[in-house]
Motif scaffolding. Structure first.
Motif, PDB file in Angstrom:
ATOM      1  N   THR A   1       0.840  -1.199   0.000  1.00 46.61           N
ATOM      2  CA  THR A   1       0.000   0.000   0.000  1.00 46.61           C
ATOM      3  C   THR A   1       0.871   1.243   0.000  1.00 46.61           C
ATOM      4  O   THR A   1       0.579   2.218  -0.706  1.00 46.61           O
ATOM      5  CB  THR A   1      -0.954  -0.001   1.208  1.00 46.61           C
ATOM      6  OG1 THR A   1      -1.733  -1.208   1.169  1.00 46.61           O
ATOM      7  CG2 THR A   1      -1.865   1.203   1.204  1.00 46.61           C
TER       8      THR A   1
ATOM      9  N   ARG B   1       2.121   1.770  -3.447  1.00 47.43           N
ATOM     10  CA  ARG B   1       1.053   2.285  -4.313  1.00 47.43           C
ATOM     11  C   ARG B   1       0.825   3.775  -4.052  1.00 47.43           C
ATOM     12  O   ARG B   1       0.702   4.572  -4.988  1.00 47.43           O
ATOM     13  CB  ARG B   1      -0.249   1.515  -4.086  1.00 47.43           C
ATOM     14  CG  ARG B   1      -1.405   2.028  -4.952  1.00 47.43           C
ATOM     15  CD  ARG B   1      -2.687   1.274  -4.701  1.00 47.43           C
ATOM     16  NE  ARG B   1      -3.119   1.234  -3.326  1.00 47.43           N
ATOM     17  CZ  ARG B   1      -3.796   2.201  -2.704  1.00 47.43           C
ATOM     18  NH1 ARG B   1      -4.112   3.297  -3.350  1.00 47.43           N
ATOM     19  NH2 ARG B   1      -4.159   2.072  -1.445  1.00 47.43           N
TER      20      ARG B   1
ATOM     21  N   GLU C   1       1.268   6.903  -6.632  1.00 47.85           N
ATOM     22  CA  GLU C   1       0.182   7.852  -6.894  1.00 47.85           C
ATOM     23  C   GLU C   1       0.666   9.282  -6.712  1.00 47.85           C
ATOM     24  O   GLU C   1       0.348  10.164  -7.509  1.00 47.85           O
ATOM     25  CB  GLU C   1      -0.998   7.577  -5.963  1.00 47.85           C
ATOM     26  CG  GLU C   1      -1.778   6.327  -6.306  1.00 47.85           C
ATOM     27  CD  GLU C   1      -2.885   6.044  -5.306  1.00 47.85           C
ATOM     28  OE1 GLU C   1      -3.173   6.873  -4.425  1.00 47.85           O
ATOM     29  OE2 GLU C   1      -3.481   4.945  -5.399  1.00 47.85           O
TER      30      GLU C   1
END
Length: 79
Positions: free
Chosen positions: A66, A69, A73
């Motif tokens: 996570t 990610r 982003e």
């Protein structure tokens, strides 16, 4: 009997997916993302590459996948 079990399983899966769809990220992940956004924004002043910095305290307990990610982003948002 098998049809009833299959239908019950399908209904349970759909309910689970519906519940997840209404809240895209758990609150602790959203808090982590907010802290990471601040860290990225403050990085140029501090002369630090935010991709190499330790995750903020708000990210404690967030899975590495996570965190990766969220980092991607934020990098994509700056492009």
């Amino acid at each position: 009997m098998r049809t009833t079990t299959t239908a019950a399983l399908a209904a349970a899966l759909l309910l689970g997916l519906t519940a997840c769809g209404s809240d895209p990220e758990p609150p602790h992940v959203a808090a982590c993302k907010t802290a990471m956004e601040k860290q990225f924004a403050d990085a140029p002043e501090a002369g630090v590459d935010p991709r190499e910095a330790d995750p903020p305290a708000a990210c404690a307990g967030v899975a590495n996948e996570t965190l990766a990610r969220l980092t991607e982003e934020l990098i994509d948002a700056e492009r």
